[in-house]
Design a protein around this motif. Structure first.
Motif, PDB file in Angstrom:
ATOM      1  N   GLU A 144     -82.431  -7.269  -4.265  1.00  0.00           N
ATOM      2  CA  GLU A 144     -81.609  -8.055  -3.346  1.00  0.00           C
ATOM      3  C   GLU A 144     -81.053  -9.318  -3.987  1.00  0.00           C
ATOM      4  O   GLU A 144     -80.057  -9.869  -3.516  1.00  0.00           O
ATOM      5  CB  GLU A 144     -82.439  -8.430  -2.111  1.00  0.00           C
ATOM      6  N   SER A 145     -81.689  -9.769  -5.076  1.00  0.00           N
ATOM      7  CA  SER A 145     -81.236 -10.999  -5.723  1.00  0.00           C
ATOM      8  C   SER A 145     -80.112 -10.757  -6.731  1.00  0.00           C
ATOM      9  O   SER A 145     -79.492 -11.706  -7.206  1.00  0.00           O
ATOM     10  CB  SER A 145     -82.412 -11.682  -6.438  1.00  0.00           C
ATOM     11  N   LEU A 146     -79.843  -9.498  -7.065  1.00  0.00           N
ATOM     12  CA  LEU A 146     -78.838  -9.181  -8.071  1.00  0.00           C
ATOM     13  C   LEU A 146     -77.524  -8.747  -7.442  1.00  0.00           C
ATOM     14  O   LEU A 146     -77.504  -8.068  -6.416  1.00  0.00           O
ATOM     15  CB  LEU A 146     -79.354  -8.075  -8.991  1.00  0.00           C
ATOM     16  N   CYS A 176     -81.513 -10.763 -16.716  1.00  0.00           N
ATOM     17  CA  CYS A 176     -81.331  -9.510 -15.973  1.00  0.00           C
ATOM     18  C   CYS A 176     -79.848  -9.203 -15.864  1.00  0.00           C
ATOM     19  O   CYS A 176     -79.086  -9.989 -15.285  1.00  0.00           O
ATOM     20  CB  CYS A 176     -81.959  -9.616 -14.580  1.00  0.00           C
ATOM     21  N   LEU A 177     -79.440  -8.072 -16.426  1.00  0.00           N
ATOM     22  CA  LEU A 177     -78.048  -7.632 -16.355  1.00  0.00           C
ATOM     23  C   LEU A 177     -77.929  -6.563 -15.269  1.00  0.00           C
ATOM     24  O   LEU A 177     -78.397  -5.431 -15.462  1.00  0.00           O
ATOM     25  CB  LEU A 177     -77.592  -7.054 -17.695  1.00  0.00           C
ATOM     26  N   ARG A 183     -72.037  -1.361  -6.471  1.00  0.00           N
ATOM     27  CA  ARG A 183     -73.394  -1.618  -6.006  1.00  0.00           C
ATOM     28  C   ARG A 183     -74.300  -1.672  -7.229  1.00  0.00           C
ATOM     29  O   ARG A 183     -73.949  -1.143  -8.294  1.00  0.00           O
ATOM     30  CB  ARG A 183     -73.871  -0.518  -5.064  1.00  0.00           C
ATOM     31  N   VAL A 184     -75.420  -2.310  -7.109  1.00  0.00           N
ATOM     32  CA  VAL A 184     -76.369  -2.394  -8.220  1.00  0.00           C
ATOM     33  C   VAL A 184     -77.339  -1.221  -8.117  1.00  0.00           C
ATOM     34  O   VAL A 184     -78.147  -1.161  -7.198  1.00  0.00           O
ATOM     35  CB  VAL A 184     -77.144  -3.728  -8.184  1.00  0.00           C
ATOM     36  N   TRP A 185     -77.221  -0.294  -9.062  1.00  0.00           N
ATOM     37  CA  TRP A 185     -78.143   0.847  -9.058  1.00  0.00           C
ATOM     38  C   TRP A 185     -79.290   0.672 -10.058  1.00  0.00           C
ATOM     39  O   TRP A 185     -80.260   1.420 -10.064  1.00  0.00           O
ATOM     40  CB  TRP A 185     -77.424   2.160  -9.345  1.00  0.00           C
ATOM     41  N   GLY A 186     -79.166  -0.342 -10.919  1.00  0.00           N
ATOM     42  CA  GLY A 186     -80.219  -0.575 -11.904  1.00  0.00           C
ATOM     43  C   GLY A 186     -80.057  -1.911 -12.581  1.00  0.00           C
ATOM     44  O   GLY A 186     -79.169  -2.706 -12.249  1.00  0.00           O
ATOM     45  N   VAL A 187     -80.906  -2.170 -13.548  1.00  0.00           N
ATOM     46  CA  VAL A 187     -80.858  -3.441 -14.261  1.00  0.00           C
ATOM     47  C   VAL A 187     -81.355  -3.255 -15.696  1.00  0.00           C
ATOM     48  O   VAL A 187     -82.281  -2.473 -15.953  1.00  0.00           O
ATOM     49  CB  VAL A 187     -81.715  -4.518 -13.541  1.00  0.00           C
ATOM     50  N   LEU A 188     -80.709  -3.940 -16.605  1.00  0.00           N
ATOM     51  CA  LEU A 188     -81.183  -4.033 -17.971  1.00  0.00           C
ATOM     52  C   LEU A 188     -81.834  -5.408 -18.093  1.00  0.00           C
ATOM     53  O   LEU A 188     -81.158  -6.436 -17.988  1.00  0.00           O
ATOM     54  CB  LEU A 188     -80.036  -3.907 -18.969  1.00  0.00           C
ATOM     55  N   ALA A 189     -83.140  -5.438 -18.285  1.00  0.00           N
ATOM     56  CA  ALA A 189     -83.885  -6.693 -18.377  1.00  0.00           C
ATOM     57  C   ALA A 189     -84.218  -6.981 -19.833  1.00  0.00           C
ATOM     58  O   ALA A 189     -84.806  -6.143 -20.518  1.00  0.00           O
ATOM     59  CB  ALA A 189     -85.155  -6.622 -17.537  1.00  0.00           C
TER      60      ALA A 189
END
Length: 222
Positions: A144-146, A176-177, A183-189
């Motif tokens: 929710e923060s991204l 965090c990318l 929509r945000v389906w994932g993240v590269l941390a």
């Protein structure tokens, strides 16, 4: 105005509004006592001006050197991103693309920790891409923060650190990318043992990287 009512501020204000004053009374320049900024000794007005000009010159030189260094760093970073982009495009499969991503982050970008995760189920199982269930509170909060196109850098909550990087104890800063277009389906941390990913870090190139990775892997999520 009485003499006792005249203060230094009044004199300074008058001289500021009358820059030609010493053209009319040049003899007053010989009677001025101007302290040298570094040693406090009395110097002439000319010496004081020369010192001030040197200070301004040195300050401008420092600013120029800083800009040149930044431009050089940005040029190197741009070359790395171009190489990443080229390798992602020539990767024949999504698995090869993910392998390229891990290799480039490690060997080229020198990132100490990397995690690639998604909240949605990909249409194929891939090594290096983990799925996080949003039932966990920290996962839901992170998602929710991204927002798409807005990388986030800085310190993160302990639960996020433990969940994304499996409790790495020497982790100091994280970036965090968000991955996904609409929509945000994932993240590269990305994690570092230093303050490399501090909150004031410019995110332009990070945003470009996120867009490249999104474009290459977006098909995994419809």
């Amino acid at each position: 105005m009485k003499p006792e009512d005249i203060h230094a501020e009044h004199v300074a204000d008058y001289l500021a509004r009358n820059p030609q004053f010493f053209h009319v009374f040049p003899n007053l320049l010989d009677r001025l006592s101007i302290p040298h900024p570094s040693n406090g000794k009395a110097v002439s007005l000319l010496e004081r001006q020369v010192w001030q000009l040197r200070e301004q010159r040195d300050k401008l030189q420092d600013e120029v050197d800083s800009l040149v260094a930044i431009a050089g760093d940005n040029g190197i970073l741009l070359q790395k991103i171009q190489q990443l982009s080229r390798l992602l495009m020539v990767a024949e499969t999504e698995q090869q693309a993910i392998d390229v991503l891990y290799t480039q982050m490690d060997e080229v970008f020198k990132v100490e920790y990397m995690t690639l995760v998604s909240w949605e189920v990909p249409n194929q199982s891939l090594k290096g891409l983990s799925q996080l269930g949003v039932r966990q509170d920290w996962v839901k909060t992170l998602k929710e923060s991204l927002q798409p196109g807005k990388p986030v850098c800085g310190l993160i909550e302990q639960k996020w650190k433990s969940g994304l990087f499996h409790g790495a104890s020497d982790l100091h800063s994280v970036c965090c990318l968000p991955l996904g277009k609409n929509r945000v389906w994932g993240v590269l941390a990305l994690g570092s043992t230093t303050d490399r990913f501090h909150p004031e870090l410019g995110t332009y190139f990070l945003k470009v990287m996120a867009e490249l990775i999104t474009a290459r892997l977006n098909r995994l999520f419809g």
